[in-house]
Design an enzyme around this catalytic site. Sequence first.
Site, PDB file in Angstrom:
ATOM      1  N   GLU A   1      10.348  -0.860  -5.574  1.00 28.51           N
ATOM      2  CA  GLU A   1      11.038  -1.804  -6.451  1.00 28.51           C
ATOM      3  C   GLU A   1      11.366  -1.134  -7.786  1.00 28.51           C
ATOM      4  O   GLU A   1      10.529  -0.448  -8.373  1.00 28.51           O
ATOM      5  CB  GLU A   1      10.178  -3.050  -6.672  1.00 28.51           C
ATOM      6  CG  GLU A   1       9.776  -3.705  -5.355  1.00 28.51           C
ATOM      7  CD  GLU A   1       9.721  -5.207  -5.437  1.00 28.51           C
ATOM      8  OE1 GLU A   1      10.109  -5.774  -6.462  1.00 28.51           O
ATOM      9  OE2 GLU A   1       9.283  -5.825  -4.444  1.00 28.51           O
TER      10      GLU A   1
ATOM     11  N   GLU B   1       7.051  -0.788  -8.966  1.00 25.42           N
ATOM     12  CA  GLU B   1       5.943  -0.927  -8.028  1.00 25.42           C
ATOM     13  C   GLU B   1       6.431  -0.677  -6.607  1.00 25.42           C
ATOM     14  O   GLU B   1       7.633  -0.647  -6.345  1.00 25.42           O
ATOM     15  CB  GLU B   1       5.313  -2.320  -8.115  1.00 25.42           C
ATOM     16  CG  GLU B   1       6.221  -3.458  -7.681  1.00 25.42           C
ATOM     17  CD  GLU B   1       5.529  -4.809  -7.754  1.00 25.42           C
ATOM     18  OE1 GLU B   1       4.279  -4.842  -7.855  1.00 25.42           O
ATOM     19  OE2 GLU B   1       6.227  -5.834  -7.706  1.00 25.42           O
TER      20      GLU B   1
ATOM     21  N   ARG C   1       4.183  -3.447   2.598  1.00 24.90           N
ATOM     22  CA  ARG C   1       4.235  -4.461   3.665  1.00 24.90           C
ATOM     23  C   ARG C   1       5.683  -4.792   3.958  1.00 24.90           C
ATOM     24  O   ARG C   1       6.586  -4.287   3.293  1.00 24.90           O
ATOM     25  CB  ARG C   1       3.510  -5.729   3.197  1.00 24.90           C
ATOM     26  CG  ARG C   1       4.063  -6.241   1.859  1.00 24.90           C
ATOM     27  CD  ARG C   1       3.532  -7.591   1.473  1.00 24.90           C
ATOM     28  NE  ARG C   1       3.849  -7.955   0.105  1.00 24.90           N
ATOM     29  CZ  ARG C   1       5.017  -8.395  -0.330  1.00 24.90           C
ATOM     30  NH1 ARG C   1       6.033  -8.517   0.522  1.00 24.90           N
ATOM     31  NH2 ARG C   1       5.211  -8.714  -1.596  1.00 24.90           N
TER      32      ARG C   1
ATOM     33  N   ARG D   1      16.416 -18.316  -0.206  1.00 23.45           N
ATOM     34  CA  ARG D   1      15.098 -18.829   0.151  1.00 23.45           C
ATOM     35  C   ARG D   1      15.120 -20.356   0.019  1.00 23.45           C
ATOM     36  O   ARG D   1      15.284 -20.888  -1.072  1.00 23.45           O
ATOM     37  CB  ARG D   1      14.019 -18.244  -0.761  1.00 23.45           C
ATOM     38  CG  ARG D   1      13.906 -16.733  -0.685  1.00 23.45           C
ATOM     39  CD  ARG D   1      12.658 -16.249  -1.414  1.00 23.45           C
ATOM     40  NE  ARG D   1      12.602 -14.791  -1.474  1.00 23.45           N
ATOM     41  CZ  ARG D   1      11.515 -14.088  -1.791  1.00 23.45           C
ATOM     42  NH1 ARG D   1      10.399 -14.732  -2.102  1.00 23.45           N
ATOM     43  NH2 ARG D   1      11.543 -12.777  -1.833  1.00 23.45           N
TER      44      ARG D   1
END
Length: 447
Positions: free
Chosen positions: A277, A289, A293, A339
């Site tokens: 990121e 970061e 996953r 989302r």
Amino acid sequence: MPLDKVVIANRGEIALRILRACHELGIKTVALHSTADSQLMHVRLADESVCIGPPPANQSYLNIPAIISAAEITDAIAIHPGYGFLSENADFAERVEESGFIFIGPLAATIRLMGDKVSAIRTMKKAGVPCVPGSSGTLGNSPEDNIKLAREIGYPVIIKASGGGGGRGMRVVHAEAALLNAIVLTKAESSAAFNNDAIYMEKFLEHPRHIEIQVLADGKGNAVFLGERDCSMQRRHQKVLEEGPAPGITAEMRNKIGQQCVKACLDINYRGAGTFEFLYEDGQFYFIEMNTRVQVEHPVTEMITGVDIVKEQLRIAAGETLSVKQEDIVIKGHAIECRINAEDPRNFVPSPGKIQQFHAPGGFGVRFDSHIYTGYDVPPYYDSLLGKLITYGPDRETAIARMRNALDELVIEGIKTNISLHQDLMRDANFQQGGTTIHYLEQKLAS
């Protein structure tokens, strides 16, 4: 394939996504669930299911002994953690491997290395990945040294928790007079929230975009990057909408930062799917970061590359090498993901309850990853994500047009959702132009 049975240690849409990938590969599945989740779709479709505890996550989905016991009694081979819950918990990964199962993700040592923001930044600098100017490590206790460092970096600066995440454990400081108090408060918050009071300091970028690079690596000397996603549409550091490729990023820029990420993967012997990121401002990428996953927004990358990221996770865990090489990766078209959450679109308060009516949108280039159905009871105990609406088109304009249509078709009645927020964003002139910053949505909502 040696992974003949996989435990799915998660819930909701990602659990169903993992189940589908497993069944396509002929892998049997074990669905773990709390007492509140016995009617989840993946529980109904799994080959076996095991109840691991009551609704509170710390008594079920975060209960490591219960998860490992479920794998033992079902004779499973591996455990897939999905995202959230224990997916980036190094102790869990270690316990899984020590118990004789395969953890579908990186090694525990890698999760620890990248989970600590200070060690992650140090590792990325060593690998040649560009980072935000800041402290080279954890801040000390000397007020004089910290004031001097902030002056060298230049205000505004941001104080961050080394073990932080999810938008917690960070404070922006615009003037020297507020620095020392911000350090004390962030240190205390970090200790309380993450059981780790280590903090660090960085230059605060005032108008950045949030762009991330998807990678896959097999731990056998092979790694690839799958292009980038723009995740700048955020509220309180939580992503609302993602798209790929990122508007304004050229093929040359993509290749340069992607190759730097691949080198970093090889340097740390990374295994599995991961995401680097970055904050992006004035043509420069700055590492913040790495997520070790699968990401919520992985479908965006799947749509524009044709690579099934979850299947690759399973193959890598089975000991296979990557099925694709870098020259096989071609970015084609554009994808957008919204989302869809069970929440009030005005004040964002969660809205659990029974779904009285549900109708999924369709049409060319439309995908809806969701676990919901008519009659499903949305529980109040977990994240409010109901599903992810993804549209694909040969270009960004088509993807936006298809998303507008899909959002208009999507029906979820009985509870409140944020569908109207996404409908508004798809018609927002600044979003349509592309390249909005991470502050845009909050400023829009405030106005």
